[in-house]
Design a protein around this motif. Sequence first.
Motif, PDB file in Angstrom:
ATOM      1  N   PRO A 141      35.478  44.652  41.148  1.00 53.72           N
ATOM      2  CA  PRO A 141      35.362  44.220  42.839  1.00 53.72           C
ATOM      3  C   PRO A 141      36.210  42.899  43.391  1.00 53.72           C
ATOM      4  O   PRO A 141      36.038  43.156  44.657  1.00 53.72           O
ATOM      5  N   PHE A 142      37.425  42.028  43.114  1.00 51.34           N
ATOM      6  CA  PHE A 142      38.290  41.824  43.423  1.00 51.34           C
ATOM      7  C   PHE A 142      39.569  42.048  44.038  1.00 51.34           C
ATOM      8  O   PHE A 142      40.370  41.354  43.052  1.00 51.34           O
ATOM      9  N   LEU A 143      39.581  43.296  43.678  1.00 49.96           N
ATOM     10  CA  LEU A 143      40.785  44.016  43.188  1.00 49.96           C
ATOM     11  C   LEU A 143      41.535  43.796  44.144  1.00 49.96           C
ATOM     12  O   LEU A 143      41.591  43.603  46.129  1.00 49.96           O
ATOM     13  N   GLY A 144      42.603  42.845  44.306  1.00 50.81           N
ATOM     14  CA  GLY A 144      43.791  42.987  45.043  1.00 50.81           C
ATOM     15  C   GLY A 144      43.219  41.721  45.819  1.00 50.81           C
ATOM     16  O   GLY A 144      44.747  41.225  46.685  1.00 50.81           O
ATOM     17  N   VAL A 145      42.516  40.549  45.611  1.00 52.67           N
ATOM     18  CA  VAL A 145      42.265  39.522  46.502  1.00 52.67           C
ATOM     19  C   VAL A 145      43.071  38.254  45.561  1.00 52.67           C
ATOM     20  O   VAL A 145      42.895  38.228  44.328  1.00 52.67           O
ATOM     21  N   PRO A 146      43.730  36.842  46.178  1.00 50.30           N
ATOM     22  CA  PRO A 146      44.086  35.922  45.473  1.00 50.30           C
ATOM     23  C   PRO A 146      43.725  34.994  45.431  1.00 50.30           C
ATOM     24  O   PRO A 146      42.200  34.961  45.684  1.00 50.30           O
ATOM     25  N   ALA A 176      42.438  32.397  29.480  1.00 50.47           N
ATOM     26  CA  ALA A 176      41.493  31.305  28.840  1.00 50.47           C
ATOM     27  C   ALA A 176      40.458  32.606  29.283  1.00 50.47           C
ATOM     28  O   ALA A 176      40.882  33.330  30.467  1.00 50.47           O
ATOM     29  N   THR A 177      39.690  32.564  28.310  1.00 53.80           N
ATOM     30  CA  THR A 177      38.349  34.030  28.641  1.00 53.80           C
ATOM     31  C   THR A 177      37.911  34.222  30.293  1.00 53.80           C
ATOM     32  O   THR A 177      38.418  35.616  30.830  1.00 53.80           O
ATOM     33  N   VAL A 178      37.710  33.302  30.723  1.00 56.52           N
ATOM     34  CA  VAL A 178      37.361  33.587  32.377  1.00 56.52           C
ATOM     35  C   VAL A 178      38.197  33.971  33.133  1.00 56.52           C
ATOM     36  O   VAL A 178      38.337  35.129  34.017  1.00 56.52           O
ATOM     37  N   ILE A 179      39.072  33.555  32.973  1.00 57.78           N
ATOM     38  CA  ILE A 179      41.070  33.966  33.625  1.00 57.78           C
ATOM     39  C   ILE A 179      41.057  35.493  33.331  1.00 57.78           C
ATOM     40  O   ILE A 179      41.319  36.172  34.663  1.00 57.78           O
ATOM     41  N   GLY A 187      40.972  40.624  40.471  1.00 57.87           N
ATOM     42  CA  GLY A 187      41.495  39.153  40.910  1.00 57.87           C
ATOM     43  C   GLY A 187      43.373  39.267  40.929  1.00 57.87           C
ATOM     44  O   GLY A 187      43.851  39.538  39.227  1.00 57.87           O
ATOM     45  N   ILE A 188      43.893  38.514  41.378  1.00 58.39           N
ATOM     46  CA  ILE A 188      45.387  38.045  41.336  1.00 58.39           C
ATOM     47  C   ILE A 188      45.532  36.654  41.178  1.00 58.39           C
ATOM     48  O   ILE A 188      45.596  35.670  42.347  1.00 58.39           O
ATOM     49  N   LEU A 189      46.336  36.330  40.316  1.00 57.51           N
ATOM     50  CA  LEU A 189      46.189  34.707  40.463  1.00 57.51           C
ATOM     51  C   LEU A 189      47.903  34.337  40.759  1.00 57.51           C
ATOM     52  O   LEU A 189      48.404  34.776  40.901  1.00 57.51           O
ATOM     53  N   ILE A 190      47.090  32.981  41.843  1.00 59.45           N
ATOM     54  CA  ILE A 190      48.689  32.860  43.249  1.00 59.45           C
ATOM     55  C   ILE A 190      49.106  31.524  42.269  1.00 59.45           C
ATOM     56  O   ILE A 190      50.544  30.876  42.945  1.00 59.45           O
TER      57      ILE A 190
END
Length: 539
Positions: A141-146, A176-179, A187-190
Amino acid sequence: MCTLVKNSRVQESDKSQTIFEMTIKILKYFLKCLFIQFHIIFDFLVDFIFGLYYDSKIQKVPPVKNNLLLMSASELAEKIRSRKLSSVEIVTAFIERAKEVNEIINAVVEDRYSDALEEAKEVDKFLQTLENSDLIKEKKPFLGVPFTTKESNEAKGMLHTMGLLSRCTFRSEEDATVIRFVKNAGGILIAKTNVPELNLWTESRNNVYGQTCNPYNTTRNVGGSSGGEAAIISACGSAFSIASDIGGSTRMPAFFSGAFGFKPTEGLTPLKGIGLRKENYPNSMAEAGPICKKAEDLIPILKIIIGEKASLLNLDAEVDIRCLNIFYQESSGDIRTSTVNWEMRTALLKAVQHFKEITGSATKIKIPGSEYSYRLWRFWMTQENFDFKLSITNGKYRASALTELSKFLTGKSELTLAAIIKLIDEDILPREDAEWAKNITTNMKKYLMEKLEHNGILFYPSSPLQTGYHYTAYLRPFNFGYWCLFNVLKFPVCQVPLGVDKNGLPIGIQVVAAPYNDHLCVAVARELEKIFGGWIPPA
């Protein structure tokens, strides 16, 4: 005759006892009023004196120039899926903004900007080959979102110092599991952001990364322990955040920085990799949770970080807010805290009045024992699987208050004053009575459960005061009780921004529901956002 005389003496004795008891009650009430008035004067003097130093140093983050930074994470995800915007374009915009504001607020402590841009390019390539985006919305659902997360949440390959000099080179070997859940959702971690030492203070400052400043006013506190997260979210340097909360660590910073912050019902979010936890602890007061600018992001993020246990909640249920039972409490009742000021009380009562008009009623209550919020949290922290005195030295030795205080006074300590105060609390101050704390907590839970049931909402102050100047938290330690109460009770609670005050500082309230009714909190948050404006850009 003797009987009459005896009865007369008994009556006179009872009368004297009654007069004595009334005198004591009046005296206690007078002393209480006197103490409250003193506290109001004290708070005024604190702000006046600190203002003399800080008010000439005020900065704010610059205005947002790219409007996509103002969008919700959900809206950005939809634009990426529909290819109206590329992931590279969005990630680039947030990275540029994060760089711009970080020079002012010092929220980001480590970035992975280059890797994030490469991941964004891969997302865009993948979407070019895709014909149906509906499956992507369900699976990612958050593909490509930072997004960003606090430094204390483990992310593979990134620093995990917990704000300790003794851990300044430590890097995580896994997420971490939630990450991991958020990354799996696209999601993309920046970047990672600042925290206090071991997440245990109400201001995000440590000897590794320094101090984080409030984007609305750099002379003000961002709270802790997710202070860096709230600051970078509100400043539009990230689309959404994964924070954590064991005593208000999500909600306090969200309030101070004018954002939404959510602590779910107990035991729902996995805690492995949150702080120093190497496994999940189902009985903890801690929960992972989101910080975001828009209320519409709360449910989608909660679904991701809760994972399989999301089936225990009714997150997709339609909520008829007209059928809610509304309750409110104007203060905790703890005279050691600051008095809830006019602007915070007015914000609370405006929200109450709005829902009273919708539902037909709103009942004022006082949770029995809320005046002991801090003391109760202090006790329940001793029941957590956590050894502060060993952890504060990264396991090298068990720290002692007197030794570390001596080092601190001679400039040889690696710890901050906040950590020293915690050691003093551990070593010197008396413990809370366990039976008393457990009984009070049980009675509080029972009372609030009976009030809220399956369709009740409690409005509760986010804080007695708006965010204070840096370091004033040392002079107002008990204000912390307004947040930690709901960790003690383990109820779901949402911090809801209600705009800004006359000085441009955020105001807001907490919205509480009974366990597993998290969706009610979100429904109310969305209504309040619609009526009162929610998050307001700092500039």
